[in-house]
Design a protein around this motif. Structure first.
Motif, short mmCIF file in Angstrom:
data_model
loop_
_atom_site.label_atom_id
_atom_site.label_comp_id
_atom_site.label_asym_id
_atom_site.label_seq_id
_atom_site.Cartn_x
_atom_site.Cartn_y
_atom_site.Cartn_z
N THR A 42 3.93 17.36 4.41
CA THR A 42 4.77 18.56 4.41
C THR A 42 6.25 18.19 4.35
OG1 THR A 42 5.01 18.69 6.82
CG2 THR A 42 3.06 19.72 5.84
N ALA A 43 7.06 19.17 3.99
CA ALA A 43 8.51 18.96 3.90
C ALA A 43 9.10 18.58 5.25
CB ALA A 43 9.18 20.22 3.36
N LYS A 44 8.65 19.24 6.33
CA LYS A 44 9.20 18.93 7.65
C LYS A 44 8.95 17.48 8.03
CE LYS A 44 8.98 20.00 12.56
NZ LYS A 44 8.41 20.84 13.63
N GLU A 45 7.76 16.99 7.78
CA GLU A 45 7.45 15.61 8.13
C GLU A 45 8.38 14.64 7.42
OE1 GLU A 45 2.65 15.91 9.03
OE2 GLU A 45 3.35 15.71 6.96
N LEU A 46 8.64 14.89 6.15
CA LEU A 46 9.50 13.98 5.41
C LEU A 46 10.97 14.13 5.81
CD1 LEU A 46 9.67 11.78 3.29
CD2 LEU A 46 9.85 13.56 1.53
N LEU A 47 11.40 15.36 6.05
CA LEU A 47 12.80 15.58 6.42
C LEU A 47 13.13 15.05 7.81
CD1 LEU A 47 13.49 19.16 4.98
CD2 LEU A 47 14.17 16.95 4.03
N THR A 48 12.11 14.83 8.63
CA THR A 48 12.36 14.23 9.95
C THR A 48 12.08 12.72 9.94
OG1 THR A 48 10.13 14.95 10.63
CG2 THR A 48 11.99 16.34 11.26
N HIS A 49 11.99 12.15 8.76
CA HIS A 49 11.98 10.68 8.61
C HIS A 49 13.45 10.29 8.43
CE1 HIS A 49 9.92 6.88 7.50
NE2 HIS A 49 11.03 6.67 6.82
N TYR A 50 14.10 9.94 9.55
CA TYR A 50 15.55 9.81 9.56
C TYR A 50 16.01 8.41 9.15
CZ TYR A 50 15.17 14.11 12.28
OH TYR A 50 14.89 15.38 12.70
N PRO A 51 17.23 8.29 8.61
CA PRO A 51 17.76 6.97 8.26
C PRO A 51 17.89 6.08 9.49
CG PRO A 51 19.11 8.73 7.31
CD PRO A 51 18.19 9.38 8.29
N ARG A 52 17.68 4.78 9.29
CA ARG A 52 17.89 3.84 10.39
C ARG A 52 19.31 3.28 10.39
NH1 ARG A 52 17.75 -1.31 8.40
NH2 ARG A 52 16.66 -1.66 6.44
N THR A 53 19.97 3.33 9.23
CA THR A 53 21.37 2.91 9.13
C THR A 53 21.94 3.43 7.81
OG1 THR A 53 22.87 1.02 9.30
CG2 THR A 53 20.88 0.69 8.00
N TYR A 54 23.18 3.05 7.50
CA TYR A 54 23.83 3.52 6.28
C TYR A 54 24.60 2.35 5.66
CZ TYR A 54 22.97 8.07 8.42
OH TYR A 54 22.37 9.15 9.01
N ALA A 55 24.70 2.37 4.33
CA ALA A 55 25.56 1.43 3.61
C ALA A 55 26.63 2.25 2.91
CB ALA A 55 24.74 0.62 2.59
N THR A 56 27.91 2.00 3.25
CA THR A 56 28.99 2.74 2.61
C THR A 56 29.49 1.97 1.41
OG1 THR A 56 30.78 1.73 3.86
CG2 THR A 56 29.65 3.58 4.89
N HIS A 57 30.28 2.63 0.63
CA HIS A 57 30.82 1.98 -0.58
C HIS A 57 31.81 0.89 -0.22
CE1 HIS A 57 28.99 5.02 -3.23
NE2 HIS A 57 29.23 5.85 -2.22
N ASN A 58 32.30 0.91 0.99
CA ASN A 58 33.30 -0.09 1.40
C ASN A 58 32.80 -0.97 2.54
OD1 ASN A 58 35.37 0.95 -0.35
ND2 ASN A 58 35.50 2.69 1.05
N ASP A 59 31.47 -1.00 2.72
CA ASP A 59 30.97 -1.72 3.88
C ASP A 59 29.60 -2.30 3.57
OD1 ASP A 59 30.92 -2.70 6.39
OD2 ASP A 59 30.38 -0.81 7.38
N THR A 60 29.22 -3.32 4.31
CA THR A 60 27.90 -3.92 4.17
C THR A 60 27.59 -4.69 5.44
OG1 THR A 60 26.52 -5.29 2.77
CG2 THR A 60 28.73 -6.09 3.17
N PRO A 61 26.32 -4.84 5.77
CA PRO A 61 25.99 -5.65 6.94
C PRO A 61 26.43 -7.10 6.74
CG PRO A 61 24.09 -4.36 6.19
CD PRO A 61 25.14 -4.25 5.14
N VAL A 97 18.53 -6.61 2.48
CA VAL A 97 19.93 -6.22 2.66
C VAL A 97 20.37 -5.39 1.47
CG1 VAL A 97 22.29 -7.08 2.76
CG2 VAL A 97 20.54 -8.16 4.14
N THR A 98 21.08 -4.31 1.74
CA THR A 98 21.66 -3.48 0.69
C THR A 98 23.17 -3.53 0.82
OG1 THR A 98 19.76 -1.99 0.64
CG2 THR A 98 21.84 -1.15 -0.23
N CYS A 99 23.85 -3.79 -0.28
CA CYS A 99 25.31 -3.85 -0.24
C CYS A 99 25.88 -3.22 -1.50
CB CYS A 99 25.80 -5.29 -0.10
SG CYS A 99 25.38 -6.35 -1.48
N ILE A 100 27.14 -2.83 -1.40
CA ILE A 100 27.87 -2.27 -2.52
C ILE A 100 29.14 -3.11 -2.69
CG2 ILE A 100 29.07 -0.24 -3.42
CD1 ILE A 100 27.30 1.46 -1.57
N GLY A 101 29.38 -3.57 -3.91
CA GLY A 101 30.56 -4.39 -4.11
C GLY A 101 30.86 -4.65 -5.58
#
Length: 711
Positions: A30-49, A60-64
């Motif tokens: 269902t839509a609710k089940e998927l929409l409550t699968h929340y992000p564990r972190t974020y990668a910004t355009h100016n940042d990376t782990p 690892v996901t990065c933008i550069g």
């Protein structure tokens, strides 16, 4: 949560292949089940782990921007193309291996200096330096966006240009908990597709929506689409979780005021004064704290509404005598009492100790025990005594909860070691009152409860705490005995022998029955080595009841020097002459359980010791946890250690099988201010709109009891 539902089928919203993959990998339909699968972190355009925080194999996901490229041709006709990516934090090297010349040429033409892209791949250390090996990528800010690998899966929702525009429009790219067969990118595409096809969601709280927090619709969309303000959205979603808990408890508290109980007078006319007789014949004087709580409970029991009280107290603080005095008040008023214990060993131990207390005081009452391991004949005798009213006090395990158990006139229910029972189990006995009355309830625990958990998961109970140890009790000294310091083990055994020669007794606790380090192996080994000439007993849950009772009686009578046991001795075992307990492989037990076991000694006024043996490596979290445990005997500090180091879902019993976890944002070690606010708001909602309050928790309280189990 809070009465928000979205039961649209994913098969009606997503491409067939995507919906099927999400169902088979994540279990969502269902839509609710998927929409409550929340992000564990974020990668910004100016940042990376930072790469130095990642381990080999981590994704690892990065933008550069690519600032350097190089091509190397090996002797094996493999072409290695390397690029250096400049992010805000660091330089990241990525390597591509190509066996065919045209593949290498395509890579060189596509990934050129000055190109900005998203890269995602596994970390591999090469010559001491971490790098991305053959990462997937998506070019950004280019007239001809190109994607590969996992990122190409987003094309289920548009072409490369659409995807590039979509990702660059996000302030931060959410990274989702993924599985082997479904990547974060595939989840990202599905969630955003559903949000694009979801109308604004009315706030479930209506007029009670907090004006200083984002609306529920804004929070739900923002957590997926605006990672730069994730804290604000997480705060609203955590508030919803805290409010759901608070509403359940406030409604339970409200409903209690509508139930009727038989008032149990502390001085019923014409009844024997069992309470006074017992108190006057005790071999010790009750502490001020015990007397205060006895008076509080006596007042509660005299109310026409059922008592709901939680009694907290350290191991050996005197909870049992308070419970017995409360039971005598019920018996004086012609009522039966039920004491629910978590194990057969503890149930029988309570039966013996309460019988001894009453006999020594000259009080003649019938105490009946009912446990699951009794023979059919024994059970039938017990059931007959209960239903006929011959049994004044009934002590039992989960067997008491069964529908076949009928009481003559149940007036008081006492739950010992409440963390072993769920709300549903706790409440089942409360439906067995006579003439539609609700028995009074006293819940006891020697496992201290952190303030935030007490406020949320025990918000429907009034609280009393025993802070004093009875006279003669002395603090227990705790020492860590790690395997990496073998001299410590040698010295611990020496101290144990010294205590035995002084006439005292020893517990040795093992975490299992069979296998290496089990109670059987340990018993055999120590009987042949360290304690060859000593009297040693063996106790574990697979022994027959008669054998358990014999062993415990021998130990209590001083006929054994050492009792080697499993954790069946965790609660209720009282041998004042025992002065040392060694808990082996203590890293395998929770800190609350360790605290309970430690309380088996120090009960007779003698200097006592707890040895925490463990096999964890030096400096590991398990090693540090045991050293922290040894550094305090304060049960509330122990509970805070437990709360901080374990996931709240484990502490509270809220983790569920599969993926539908109900508490995702509320941090019970940190969010006391939010919990306080939710409790105040819940009182306001219940007071002004009880129907809305019930609607908000509809569905929660039916499935509940995973959600609210006191674990």
């Amino acid at each position: 949560m809070l009465n928000w539902e979205d039961n649209r089928k994913l098969t009606d919203l997503l491409p067939e292949k995507e919906a099927k993959t999400i169902r088979t990998t994540l279990g969502y339909t269902t839509a609710k089940e998927l929409l409550t699968h929340y992000p564990r972190t974020y990668a910004t355009h100016n940042d990376t782990p930072f790469l130095n925080q990642a381990n080999d194999g981590d994704i690892v996901t990065c933008i550069g921007e690519i600032i350097h490229t190089a091509t190397i041709h090996t002797k094996k006709t493999t072409t290695i193309y390397t690029i250096t990516i400049q992010t805000t934090n660091e330089l990241i090297k990525a390597t591509f291996f190509h066996a065919k010349p045209h593949q290498a040429a395509w890579c060189e033409r596509t990934l050129t200096r000055g190109t900005t892209a998203i890269f995602t791949g596994k970390i591999k250390t090469y010559r001491g330096a971490p790098q991305l090996q053959h990462p997937d990528f998506l070019l950004l800010n280019t007239p001809h966006p190109t994607s590969t690998g996992a990122l190409k899966q987003l094309t289920a929702y548009g072409n490369d240009t659409d995807i590039s525009n979509f990702l660059t429009s996000l302030p931060a790219i959410p990274i989702y908990p993924a599985r082997q067969r479904i990547t974060t990118w595939r989840i990202l595409g599905a969630i955003h597709h559903i949000l694009d096809h979801t109308n604004p969601i009315p706030d479930p709280l209506g007029p009670f929506t907090p004006p200083d927090l984002p609306t529920f619709d804004r929070a739900l969309r923002g957590i997926h689409q605006d990672g730069t303000n994730a804290y604000t959205y997480r705060h609203r979603l955590a508030y919803n979780e805290a409010l759901a808990l608070a509403l359940v408890m406030e409604i339970r508290r409200h409903d209690t005021t509508t139930r009727h109980a038989t008032p149990l007078s502390p001085h019923p006319t014409g009844a024997p004064h069992h309470r006074e007789t017992l108190i006057n014949n005790l071999p010790y004087t009750l502490t001020t704290g015990q007397q205060t709580i006895i008076n509080t409970i006596a007042t509660d029991l005299n109310s026409p509404h059922p008592m709901q009280r939680l009694l907290q107290g350290e191991v050996g603080s005197g909870k049992t005598i308070i419970a017995l005095i409360a039971m005598l008040q019920a018996v004086e008023n012609g009522k039966q009492c039920a004491l629910l214990a978590p194990t057969s060993v503890l149930a029988h131990q309570h039966g013996h100790s309460l019988t001894e207390l009453l006999t020594n005081a000259g009080i003649n009452l019938t105490i009946t025990t009912l446990t699951g391991d009794m023979t059919p004949t024994q059970k039938n005798h017990a059931l007959l005594a209960i239903i006929s009213g011959d049994a004044n006090i009934i002590i039992g395990t989960h067997a008491l909860i069964q529908d076949t158990v009928e009481f003559y006139d149940l007036g008081l229910v006492i739950i010992d070691e409440q963390h072993r029972f769920g709300v549903e189990q706790r409440d089942s006995l409360r439906t067995k009152g006579k003439n539609h009355t609700t028995p009074h309830l006293l819940v006891m625990t020697a496992t201290p409860i952190p303030r935030t958990i007490a406020m949320t998961f025990f918000g429907d109970l009034n609280h009393s705490t025993l802070n004093e140890l009875p006279g003669g009790r002395r603090p227990i000294k705790s020492y860590v005995v790690p395997e990496y310091l073998p001299k410590y083990t040698t010295r611990a055994y020496e101290v144990m022998r010294e205590h035995i020669h002084q006439g005292h007794q020893i517990y040795i606790v093992c975490p299992r029955i069979n296998g290496p380090g089990g109670v059987l192996e340990t018993h055999q080994h120590l009987s042949e080595t360290e304690f060859k000439n000593y009297r040693i007993g063996l106790l574990h849950g697979q022994l027959k009841d008669a054998d358990k009772d014999t062993t415990m009686r021998q130990f209590a009578n001083g006929d054994l020097d050492i009792l080697i046991a499993t954790t069946v001795i965790e609660v209720g075992i009282d041998v004042p002459n025992a002065t040392i307990i060694m808990i082996r492989e203590s890293e395998n037990l929770g800190v609350s359980q360790l605290h309970q076991l430690r309380g088996r000694v120090g009960r007779g006024g003698y200097d006592s010791i707890c040895f925490f043996h463990h096999t964890a490596e030096r400096g590991t979290p398990a090693d540090k946890r045991i050293w922290q445990m040894a550094a305090t005997t304060d049960g509330f500090q122990v509970a805070e250690i437990d709360l901080i180091q374990r996931h709240e879902g484990d502490v509270l019993g809220t983790s569920q099988s599969g993926t539908n976890r109900k508490i995702a944002f509320l941090n019970l070690a940190r969010d006391i201010g939010l919990i306080n606010r939710a409790n105040r708001d819940a009182k306001n909602i219940v007071a002004h709109n009880l129907d809305l309050a019930r609607q908000l928790i509809a569905g929660i309280d039916d499935i509940t009891q995973d959600y609210l189990d006191k674990s």
